[in-house]
Write a protein that holds these residues in place. Structure first.
Motif, PDB file in Angstrom:
ATOM      1  N   SER A  15      50.625  49.671 -36.329  1.00 16.66           N
ATOM      2  CA  SER A  15      50.235  49.024 -35.071  1.00 16.66           C
ATOM      3  C   SER A  15      51.328  48.087 -34.575  1.00 16.66           C
ATOM      4  N   GLU A  16      51.993  47.381 -35.499  1.00 14.28           N
ATOM      5  CA  GLU A  16      53.096  46.506 -35.110  1.00 14.28           C
ATOM      6  C   GLU A  16      54.276  47.315 -34.573  1.00 14.28           C
ATOM      7  N   LEU A  17      54.530  48.460 -35.202  1.00 14.56           N
ATOM      8  CA  LEU A  17      55.607  49.325 -34.751  1.00 14.56           C
ATOM      9  C   LEU A  17      55.310  49.891 -33.364  1.00 14.56           C
ATOM     10  N   ASP A  18      54.056  50.302 -33.147  1.00  8.72           N
ATOM     11  CA  ASP A  18      53.649  50.793 -31.827  1.00  8.72           C
ATOM     12  C   ASP A  18      53.822  49.712 -30.768  1.00  8.72           C
ATOM     13  N   ASN A  19      53.438  48.482 -31.115  1.00  9.51           N
ATOM     14  CA  ASN A  19      53.570  47.356 -30.190  1.00  9.51           C
ATOM     15  C   ASN A  19      55.041  47.083 -29.882  1.00  9.51           C
ATOM     16  N   LEU A  20      55.891  47.120 -30.903  1.00  7.92           N
ATOM     17  CA  LEU A  20      57.323  46.908 -30.707  1.00  7.92           C
ATOM     18  C   LEU A  20      57.916  47.982 -29.807  1.00  7.92           C
ATOM     19  N   MET A  21      57.551  49.235 -30.043  1.00 10.61           N
ATOM     20  CA  MET A  21      58.065  50.333 -29.227  1.00 10.61           C
ATOM     21  C   MET A  21      57.610  50.205 -27.769  1.00 10.61           C
ATOM     22  N   ALA A  22      56.371  49.768 -27.556  1.00  5.90           N
ATOM     23  CA  ALA A  22      55.864  49.560 -26.202  1.00  5.90           C
ATOM     24  C   ALA A  22      56.641  48.439 -25.506  1.00  5.90           C
ATOM     25  N   GLN A  23      56.944  47.378 -26.227  1.00  5.42           N
ATOM     26  CA  GLN A  23      57.715  46.277 -25.656  1.00  5.42           C
ATOM     27  C   GLN A  23      59.136  46.710 -25.308  1.00  5.42           C
ATOM     28  N   ILE A  24      59.737  47.513 -26.182  1.00  6.76           N
ATOM     29  CA  ILE A  24      61.087  48.026 -25.919  1.00  6.76           C
ATOM     30  C   ILE A  24      61.074  48.902 -24.677  1.00  6.76           C
ATOM     31  N   GLU A  25      60.091  49.771 -24.558  1.00  9.05           N
ATOM     32  CA  GLU A  25      59.991  50.654 -23.399  1.00  9.05           C
ATOM     33  C   GLU A  25      59.782  49.850 -22.116  1.00  9.05           C
ATOM     34  N   GLU A  26      58.960  48.834 -22.166  1.00  8.29           N
ATOM     35  CA  GLU A  26      58.722  47.989 -20.989  1.00  8.29           C
ATOM     36  C   GLU A  26      59.986  47.237 -20.594  1.00  8.29           C
ATOM     37  N   THR A  27      60.756  46.785 -21.579  1.00  9.63           N
ATOM     38  CA  THR A  27      62.022  46.110 -21.298  1.00  9.63           C
ATOM     39  C   THR A  27      63.006  47.062 -20.629  1.00  9.63           C
ATOM     40  N   LYS A  28      63.085  48.296 -21.112  1.00 11.25           N
ATOM     41  CA  LYS A  28      63.962  49.297 -20.500  1.00 11.25           C
ATOM     42  C   LYS A  28      63.557  49.566 -19.055  1.00 11.25           C
ATOM     43  N   LYS A  29      62.264  49.683 -18.803  1.00 11.79           N
ATOM     44  CA  LYS A  29      61.777  49.910 -17.445  1.00 11.79           C
ATOM     45  C   LYS A  29      62.118  48.731 -16.538  1.00 11.79           C
ATOM     46  N   ALA A  30      61.975  47.517 -17.047  1.00  9.51           N
ATOM     47  CA  ALA A  30      62.287  46.321 -16.254  1.00  9.51           C
ATOM     48  C   ALA A  30      63.776  46.265 -15.919  1.00  9.51           C
ATOM     49  N   GLU A  31      64.626  46.599 -16.885  1.00 12.17           N
ATOM     50  CA  GLU A  31      66.065  46.626 -16.626  1.00 12.17           C
ATOM     51  C   GLU A  31      66.412  47.683 -15.586  1.00 12.17           C
ATOM     52  N   GLN A  32      65.792  48.843 -15.705  1.00 12.88           N
ATOM     53  CA  GLN A  32      66.027  49.932 -14.756  1.00 12.88           C
ATOM     54  C   GLN A  32      65.563  49.537 -13.356  1.00 12.88           C
ATOM     55  N   ARG A  33      64.410  48.894 -13.279  1.00 13.61           N
ATOM     56  CA  ARG A  33      63.869  48.444 -11.999  1.00 13.61           C
ATOM     57  C   ARG A  33      64.806  47.421 -11.353  1.00 13.61           C
ATOM     58  N   GLU A  34      65.336  46.507 -12.160  1.00 14.82           N
ATOM     59  CA  GLU A  34      66.242  45.492 -11.639  1.00 14.82           C
ATOM     60  C   GLU A  34      67.536  46.124 -11.117  1.00 14.82           C
ATOM     61  N   LYS A  35      68.081  47.096 -11.844  1.00 12.55           N
ATOM     62  CA  LYS A  35      69.283  47.793 -11.381  1.00 12.55           C
ATOM     63  C   LYS A  35      69.009  48.532 -10.077  1.00 12.55           C
ATOM     64  N   ALA A  36      67.840  49.178  -9.987  1.00  8.25           N
ATOM     65  CA  ALA A  36      67.496  49.955  -8.792  1.00  8.25           C
ATOM     66  C   ALA A  36      67.316  49.059  -7.573  1.00  8.25           C
ATOM     67  N   GLN A  37      66.929  47.819  -7.785  1.00 13.69           N
ATOM     68  CA  GLN A  37      66.753  46.901  -6.667  1.00 13.69           C
ATOM     69  C   GLN A  37      68.073  46.327  -6.169  1.00 13.69           C
ATOM     70  N   SER A  38      69.116  46.413  -6.989  1.00 13.63           N
ATOM     71  CA  SER A  38      70.389  45.832  -6.584  1.00 13.63           C
ATOM     72  C   SER A  38      71.456  46.862  -6.220  1.00 13.63           C
ATOM     73  N   SER A  39      71.209  48.140  -6.512  1.00 15.64           N
ATOM     74  CA  SER A  39      72.205  49.172  -6.246  1.00 15.64           C
ATOM     75  C   SER A  39      71.528  50.421  -5.690  1.00 15.64           C
ATOM     76  N   PHE A  40      72.020  50.901  -4.545  1.00 12.57           N
ATOM     77  CA  PHE A  40      71.409  52.077  -3.931  1.00 12.57           C
ATOM     78  C   PHE A  40      71.552  53.306  -4.817  1.00 12.57           C
ATOM     79  N   MET A  41      72.715  53.501  -5.447  1.00 13.06           N
ATOM     80  CA  MET A  41      72.905  54.668  -6.311  1.00 13.06           C
ATOM     81  C   MET A  41      71.989  54.599  -7.538  1.00 13.06           C
ATOM     82  N   GLU A  42      71.770  53.420  -8.073  1.00 13.43           N
ATOM     83  CA  GLU A  42      70.841  53.278  -9.202  1.00 13.43           C
ATOM     84  C   GLU A  42      69.419  53.619  -8.755  1.00 13.43           C
ATOM     85  N   TYR A  43      69.069  53.221  -7.539  1.00 14.47           N
ATOM     86  CA  TYR A  43      67.760  53.557  -6.982  1.00 14.47           C
ATOM     87  C   TYR A  43      67.600  55.073  -6.890  1.00 14.47           C
TER      88      TYR A  43
END
Length: 79
Positions: free
Chosen positions: A13-41
């Motif tokens: 369960s801790e591993l699942d939680n860690l993996m979910a947090q890592i995935e959410e962090t990746k999505k947040a980084e991707q979202r931030e890049k897409a908001q600042s760069s048209f090609m990233e979007y």
């Protein structure tokens, strides 16, 4: 203790939680890049998009319009 040892010591369960947090962090980084760069979007919205040099040039001009560096823009492409 290194990271691998710490991860190996987690229960399922801790591993699942860690993996979910890592995935959410990746999505947040991707979202931030897409908001600042048209090609990233474009890469986020169309993952299979194959861009050429002209796409990068157009994206830069679009960003210049948004930032106010360019007031008018016309783009012509041959058929």
């Amino acid at each position: 203790m290194n990271l691998e040892e710490l991860i190996a010591g987690l229960d399922e369960s801790e591993l699942d939680n860690l993996m979910a947090q890592i995935e959410e962090t990746k999505k947040a980084e991707q979202r931030e890049k897409a908001q600042s760069s048209f090609m990233e979007y474009v890469k986020v919205m169309w993952p299979g998009f194959v861009h050429g040099r002209h796409h990068a040039l157009m994206a830069k001009k679009f960003e210049d319009v948004v930032s106010g560096k360019i007031k008018r823009l016309i783009i012509n492409l041959p058929p």
